[in-house]
Design an enzyme around this catalytic site. Sequence first.
Site, PDB file in Angstrom:
ATOM      1  N   LYS A  76      -1.007   1.860  -2.460  1.00 46.74           N
ATOM      2  CA  LYS A  76      -1.936   1.217  -1.531  1.00 46.74           C
ATOM      3  C   LYS A  76      -3.079   2.194  -1.246  1.00 46.74           C
ATOM      4  O   LYS A  76      -2.836   3.400  -1.071  1.00 46.74           O
ATOM      5  CB  LYS A  76      -1.182   0.863  -0.245  1.00 46.74           C
ATOM      6  N   SER A 151      -1.103  -6.516   5.480  1.00 51.47           N
ATOM      7  CA  SER A 151      -2.300  -6.000   4.873  1.00 51.47           C
ATOM      8  C   SER A 151      -2.078  -5.474   3.458  1.00 51.47           C
ATOM      9  O   SER A 151      -3.037  -5.263   2.728  1.00 51.47           O
ATOM     10  CB  SER A 151      -2.850  -4.862   5.742  1.00 51.47           C
ATOM     11  N   SER A 175       3.133  -5.323   7.550  1.00 45.94           N
ATOM     12  CA  SER A 175       2.302  -5.311   6.342  1.00 45.94           C
ATOM     13  C   SER A 175       3.001  -5.002   5.035  1.00 45.94           C
ATOM     14  O   SER A 175       2.399  -5.130   3.979  1.00 45.94           O
ATOM     15  CB  SER A 175       1.148  -4.326   6.512  1.00 45.94           C
TER      16      SER A 175
HETATM   17  N1  GLN Z   1      -0.882  -8.103  10.752  1.00 45.16           N
HETATM   18  C1  GLN Z   1      -0.739  -7.011  11.656  1.00 45.16           C
HETATM   19  C2  GLN Z   1      -2.100  -6.557  12.105  1.00 45.16           C
HETATM   20  O1  GLN Z   1      -3.021  -7.164  11.733  1.00 45.16           O
HETATM   21  C3  GLN Z   1       0.032  -5.906  11.011  1.00 45.16           C
HETATM   22  C4  GLN Z   1      -0.732  -5.127  10.026  1.00 45.16           C
HETATM   23  C5  GLN Z   1       0.027  -3.987   9.446  1.00 45.16           C
HETATM   24  O2  GLN Z   1       1.252  -3.977   9.476  1.00 45.16           O
HETATM   25  N2  GLN Z   1      -0.713  -3.002   8.946  1.00 45.16           N
HETATM   26  O3  GLN Z   1      -2.248  -5.614  12.803  1.00 45.16           O
END
Ligand code: GLN
Length: 490
Positions: A76, A151, A175
Amino acid sequence: MHTQSIAELAQGLRKGDYSSKELTQHYLQRIEQLDGNYNSFISVTAEQALQQAAQADLRLAKGDTPMLCGIPIAHKDIFCTQGTRTSCGSKMLDNFIPPYDATVIKHFQQAGSVSLGKTNMDEFAMGSSNESSFYGLVKNPWKMECVPGGSSGGPAAAVAAQLAPAATGTDTGGSIRQPAALCGLTGLKPTYGRVSRYGMIAFASSLDQGGPMGRSAQDAALLLNVMAGFDPQDSTCIDKPVPDYSLTLNDSIEGLRIGLPKEYFGEGLDSDIQKAVEQAIKVYETLGASIKEISLPHTELAIPAYYVIAPAEASANLSRFDGVRYGYRCDNPQDLNDLYSRSRAEGFGDEVKRRILIGAYALSAGYYDAYYKKAQCIRRLIKNDFISAFEQVDVIMGPTTPSPAFKLGEKSNDPVTMYLEDIYTISVNLAGLPGLSIPAGLTEGKPIGLQLIGNYFEEAKLLNIAHRYQQESDWHQQTPPAAHKQNSEV
Ligand code: GLN
C-alpha cells in the site's frame, strides 16, 4: 503461476519450476496488461522488482531461505519506501521520495520478498471506497461498476485480480477488512502494537495498524510472520515474541466458543450477508464449536466516537504538511501564511480537509471536553464491552460489512452514509483488538465477508479458526469472472 497460493509459489521456487525472476516478470506483465482496468497501482517498480528477484534467486540457490524469499508482494502506498515515491494517495505527497524504508518494508526485504510496486488507496487512508485517491478511483475486479472498498482498495483489487499474490494494507477503522470483504480476500488487522507503524504515514496514530491481505488465512499467516515484531523505533510496538503463525493453522477448534453480538445482526444488515454469516456459523458448529449470543451494548456509539477521535488525531498528524518541509508547495507564495494555507488548500482533497476541520474543531479549547474527551470515554466503554465478552467466548463473529460492494459514486457525495459502512469494523480499532475478514459467500456475484474478532494478541487463533473454515469451504478460492477470462490471455 498467478493462481497459486504463496505456499505453492514458495514450493515452486524451491523445486525450480520457475525462478523468482520469471515469477516477477509474469506478475509485472499482468499488471502492465490488466491494471488499466482497475487502477490498483500508483507506482510499478519493475526495474527494482527484477533486481530484487535476481537477488532472491541467488539466495534460493544457496538454500535455507525464508518462506517469502522470491515472492512478489504489492505494498500500500502508505508505507515509506526509500527512493520510491510514497504518495499516500495524495497530491500533497505526489513528489515525496522518502529517504528511508518503513520497518514493514525492511522486514519484507530481509525476508527476500520482491516489491512489485505501490498500490492505490483513499487519500491519507480516509475512506471506505477508494474513490478519494488523487490518482483516480479503483474498480472492483468482481464488478467493474462497483467500489473495491477502502481505504486499501488498491491492494485488494490487485490481489483479487491476481496482479499480486498478496499485499500489505493498513486498517484504522476497517481499511484492511472492509476491502478484503468486498473483494473476496482474507485480510487481517492485527492487535494494536503487533506490527510496527514506523514509516507508515500516520492517519490516526492510536488506531492505525498494518496487516496482510491475501487469498487465504494461510497466506495471511505467512505475511504476518514477516510483518509482526518489536521495533524500537515505534514506541507503541510491543516487545513480545512472534509465534510462527503457520504452525497452528490446523489445530482443532473442537470446543471453541463463538460469540454472536446481537447488535451486529440488526437493522441495516443485507439479508444475503446475514444468511451467509449464519451458514458459516453452521460450518463451525460441525467443527465442534458452540454458539452463544452476546451483547456489545455500545456498538452504535462506535462511529460517532471514531469520527471525533480519528479526525482529531489526523488534524494533528497532518499539520506537518505545511509546504515547507516536504510535499506539495504552492506557486509564488505572497508570505508565510499564504504559503501554508495555499499549499494545504491545493495539496489536500475534500475528504482530508473535512477531517482536518472536524478534528481541529473537536480539539479546540471550547469543545475539547464536549467532543474529544467524551469520545475517549466512549472508547473505553467499547473496550470494556469486548473485555466482558471475551470472559464468555473465545472469538466473536459477525458480518464484516453491512452491504456488499456498492456502485461507484453511490455514496461519495454523502459522507455520513459512507461512514456507516464501517459499523462492524471500527469498534475493533477503538479497542485495539485483532480482526480478520474471510470470504463466506457471494451475492449477485459480489463477495461477502465474515468477520472474526479475537482477544488481544490472538492472531494465531484467528488464523487457525479462519483456516479451518477455508478447509471446509471454497469461497476463498473463487476468483472474479473477469480474471478468469484474462487468465487465459496472460
Ligand atoms: N473508513 C474509515 C475512515 O474513513 C476507516 C479508514 C481506515 O481504516 N484507514 O476513516
